[in-house]
Every structure is written in structure tokens, then in C-alpha cells.
Motif scaffolding. Structure first.
Motif, mmCIF file in Angstrom:
data_model
loop_
_atom_site.group_PDB
_atom_site.id
_atom_site.type_symbol
_atom_site.label_atom_id
_atom_site.label_comp_id
_atom_site.label_asym_id
_atom_site.label_seq_id
_atom_site.Cartn_x
_atom_site.Cartn_y
_atom_site.Cartn_z
ATOM 1 N N SER A 102 33.506 10.302 63.689
ATOM 2 C CA SER A 102 32.460 11.036 64.401
ATOM 3 C C SER A 102 33.032 11.755 65.615
ATOM 4 C CB SER A 102 31.348 10.071 64.837
ATOM 5 O OG SER A 102 30.769 9.430 63.710
ATOM 6 N N LEU A 106 32.794 15.668 66.176
ATOM 7 C CA LEU A 106 32.063 16.153 67.350
ATOM 8 C C LEU A 106 32.941 17.035 68.230
ATOM 9 C CD1 LEU A 106 30.058 12.919 68.185
ATOM 10 C CD2 LEU A 106 29.091 15.122 67.500
ATOM 11 N N PHE A 396 25.596 16.586 62.503
ATOM 12 C CA PHE A 396 26.348 16.578 63.758
ATOM 13 C C PHE A 396 26.053 17.790 64.632
ATOM 14 C CE2 PHE A 396 29.228 13.691 61.369
ATOM 15 C CZ PHE A 396 29.283 12.667 62.290
ATOM 16 N N ALA A 407 25.835 11.468 70.625
ATOM 17 C CA ALA A 407 27.279 11.282 70.775
ATOM 18 C C ALA A 407 27.586 10.233 71.839
ATOM 19 C CB ALA A 407 27.940 12.615 71.138
#
Length: 446
Positions: A102, A106, A396, A407
Motif C-alpha cells: 500500500s 500510495l 487508492f 493512508a
């Protein structure tokens, strides 16, 4: 009880079919203006919804996960383990690789936002990179609930999944027939929890002792699914289709429950033959290799789609037969082969990173007890589950924007779980070092 090769096979088979299924239904189209779009195959070509009956195999993973978790928690309890220690140990095995994945995605989203990438394109890519995330918060919740669920299992056995199934059906009525808001979300835990709980029963011999039990599960589940689809309100698709209401997956429906029960019965019926095949070392080696790379395969399998989109579709090199035509289906074969080659390359590149994560000596011990407050673990789990749920539902880059709060929540949640887990393990003394070469997803279900 020794390691059951068949359980490992079910996990590996489920992961492979998830990857193949996502690739199969993903179709790219280059518009005249050069933009890339991804029409929804299940909605555009409705007959393909029948294919989901073969590709919706996540019940296998929850069944195998319950089987393995029951054994793991039983051993931890016998060694004086605590619920917090055991839950934290398993949660971090999923959260560390998921957090790294992630974080990298991100960062890419942030860079693309700064340089002015088209918001629609960014949102589409962000959704594609998170489409598999629905599984992670559900599995984390079931792992956190395992000590309590297993206590119920030890007392009431197979009556527990039967009772959970009955409650899930009631929830389904409230959700579908009476349109009670939000109540359907409970079925993410109840429906998948039924299959997870059946894994406990399978391990303890409550399901596979006699042939009539798996036959009854397979026939009962299959007939129930056919009735709910043919006579009831539910669609045949076992994967989410935009605009389809009710859905079998969002939230899991009575039809999904029936299909899961049917799959459990089929798994038990073929288990003896499958175990004989798995005695062959070549077959078992393939299962082990797949299991070792399971988390990488699961998290990163949509990256090859983006690579191929950039290399062949943005450049106009890819053939463009009519979407869903016979020629289009013919091109699915090289499409899948090329994606497979790219994914092998991705796995090879990421393997050192996965090994480093596996080698992190956090000193985890499920028998760590009395070593400070446990609230950081539960708070971290709560934040992580919320963030992963958000990404699963919105991607995302929802609306083409960077998701600041999800996040932050995932980062803080992962740190809280990892710090609590590591601190407890180090204080308890010598612990396990890493994952001993196992895939994180496989090991988290062991």
C-alpha cells in the motif's frame, strides 16, 4: 497432528484462481482519443457471470484458514499463549506486506497527483490496484475473533456454524427484503465466518468422518444455491457486478453462503484422491513454491495489467477486436500468457523484499503475557481494518485524489500492531525468526 498437504493445496489453488479470474475479466480498450478504458466484462457480456461459479473459490481459503487457525490456536493455548499474543502474531504477517504494498502504491499515487495525471485515469488505476483488498479486513477480523470462535467450537462443535448460518440468513432477509440500512455488513463476518468455523470442524473430524456428511453439504449447498438463484432474488454472478442489486458479494448473500457450503462438501469429497496426488514430490513442490509466494501473488497480480496497458495499449500495438467477440476471446490466451510472464518477473524482483520482511526478527511469541497493555494491538487492528476496508471499496485514488486519512490510518495501525507484537515477543525471550521461508499469506493462515 502433522501438516496437511491438502490444506496447503487449497490455499495455493484459491490464490491461483483469484489471479487468473481477475486477469480473465479485465479487458482493456484503447479509445480513439488514445485514452484507455476497462469495460466491465460481467456487465457488458452477461453470460460470463456463469463463469464466476468456477472462479469464486475464496470459500476454500476461509475453510483452509479455519482449519489451520484451529490447530495454531490450540497449540498456542497448550503452550500458555494469550489471545493478544496469538492475534498480534498473525495480524502482523498480513499487515507488514500489505502495508509495504500500500505504501508503494500510495507513493505512486501521490507522485501522479503532483505531476497532473488525469484524475479519471488515476482513480481507475487506484481501483485496479486495490480490487483484491476486500479479503484482508475480513480475514483480519476473523483472526482477531478466532480465540472466542474456537471456544464456542470446543463447546458446541458443528452447531456453531449452523447457528451462524441461521443468523446470516436472518440478516440477509433484513437487508434484502426489508432494506434495513447497514445491517448487511454483518454478513461479511457471518457468511465467511461459517466457512472458517467449518474449518475448525473439519480439523477435529466433525465433517469428514463419514461420506454422507460431505455429500449432504455439497448437495444441500448446491440445491440451495440453485433455488436462491432460480427462484429467489439473487443473481448467478458470485463476483460483484456494477448496478446489480442484490449482490452476492456486497455483502455476502444467502446464495454465497449456500455456494460456500457446497464447496466445503466438494472439498471433503475429493480430499482422499487429492492427498494421494500430493504425495508426489513434484506436485507438492509446486504447491510449496506457490505458497511461498502467495502474498506477493495476491497483492501484486494487477501490476502486470498496468505494465501491459502501458506497453501495448497506450502505444496502440495491442490488437483491438470487438469487446467480447470470438476474436477477443481468442486473444485472451496470449493475454494471460504475457501477464503470467510479467508476474513471474515481478515475483522475482520482489522476492528479496519479501524475504527481508520474512527475516525481520520481531521475536514474536503467542505465549507472551502480562507484558503491558494490549490496547495498542486492538487499536492498531481497528485502524488497519478500517483503512483496508476503505481501499477495498474506493481504491487508492477515489475521485483521482490522494486518500490522506486512510493512508495515515493504515500506517499508524500497522505500526501499533507491529510494535506491540514485537515488544511482547522480545520481552518473552527467544521467539520465531521470520516466516521460515513461507509466504506471508500462507503462514498467516497456518
Amino acid at each position: 497432528m502433522g501438516r496437511d498437504r491438502y490444506v496447503d493445496f487449497l490455499r495455493a489453488w484459491a490464490i491461483l484462481l483469484v489471479v487468473l479470474g481477475h486477469w480473465l475479466i479485465t479487458g482493456l480498450v484503447r479509445d480513439p482519443d488514445g485514452e484507455i478504458s476497462a469495460p466491465e466484462l460481467l456487465a457488458t457480456v452477461p453470460w460470463t457471470q456463469w463463469l464466476t461459479m468456477g472462479f469464486q473459490v475464496m470459500p476454500l481459503f476461509f475453510l483452509a484458514g479455519g482449519y489451520a487457525a484451529g490447530g495454531s490456536w490450540t497449540r498456542a493455548r497448550a503452550a500458555g499463549g494469550t489471545a493478544a499474543g496469538w492475534v498480534g502474531q498473525r495480524a502482523v504477517r498480513l499487515l507488514l506486506p500489505a502495508g509495504v504494498y500500500s505504501g508503494l502504491v500510495l507513493v505512486a499515487v501521490g507522485v501522479c497527483s503532483v505531476v497532473g495525471v488525469d484524475p479519471f485515469t488515476l482513480a481507475l488505476v487506484g481501483w485496479a490496484m486495490a480490487m483484491q483488498f476486500w479479503f484482508l479486513p475480513v480475514y483480519l477480523l476473523l483472526s482477531a475473533l478466532t480465540p472466542g470462535m474456537h471456544a464456542l467450537h470446543r463447546r458446541w462443535g458443528a452447531r456453531v456454524p449452523a447457528g451462524m448460518g441461521a443468523v446470516a440468513l436472518l440478516i440477509g432477509v433484513l437487508d434484502v427484503a426489508m432494506d434495513v440500512p447497514y445491517v448487511g455488513a454483518l454478513n461479511y463476518v457471518l457468511v465467511w465466518g461459517v466457512v472458517y468455523q467449518l474449518g475448525f470442524c473439519w480439523r477435529d473430524g466433525l465433517l469428514g468422518g463419514s461420506r454422507p456428511v460431505p455429500v449432504g453439504l455439497a448437495l444441500g449447498g448446491g440445491v440451495g444455491f440453485a433455488a436462491l438463484v432460480g427462484l429467489g432474488p439473487f443473481p448467478v454472478s458470485l463476483i460483484l457486478v456494477t448496478g446489480q442489486d442484490p449482490s452476492n458479494t456486497n455483502p455476502p448473500s444467502a446464495a454465497m453462503l449456500a455456494w460456500g457450503v457446497a464447496q466445503v462438501g466438494l472439498c471433503l469429497l475429493v480430499a482422499p484422491a487429492a492427498r494421494r496426488v500430493l504425495e508426489q514430490e513434484r506436485v507438492w513442490h509446486a504447491v510449496r513454491v506457490t505458497g511461498a509466494a502467495s502474498m506477493t501473488l495476491y497483492l501484486w497480480h494487477m501490476l502486470p495489467v498496468l505494465v501491459i496497458a502501458a506497453a501495448f495499449y497506450l502505444t496502440g500495438l495491442a490488437p483491438q477486436p470487438a469487446f467480447g467477440s470470438a476474436a477477443w476471446w481468442g486473444w485472451r490466451v496470449p493475454w494471460l500468457l504475457v501477464l503470467g510472464v510479467v508476474l513471474v518477473g515481478v515475483v522475482r524482483v520482489l522476492w528479496p523484499l519479501e524475504r527481508r520482511l520474512a527475516a525481520l526478527d520481531l521475536g514474536a511469541r503467542p505465549d507472551a503475557s502480562g507484558l503491558g497493555p494490549t490496547w495498542p494491538l486492538w487499536a492498531g487492528l481497528g485502524l488497519s481494518v478500517w483503512a483496508l476496508t476503505y481501499f477495498a471499496g474506493h481504491g487508492f485514488a477515489h475521485g483521482g485524489r490522494f486518500p490522506v486519512w486512510p493512508a495515515v490510518a493504515l500506517g499508524v495501525g500497522t505500526v501499533l500492531v507491529a510494535c506491540r507484537w514485537g515488544t511482547a515477543g522480545r520481552a518473552a525471550g527467544k521467539g520465531r525468526t521470520g516466516l521460515r521461508g513461507e509466504g506471508a499469506l500462507e503462514e498467516a493462515a497456518s
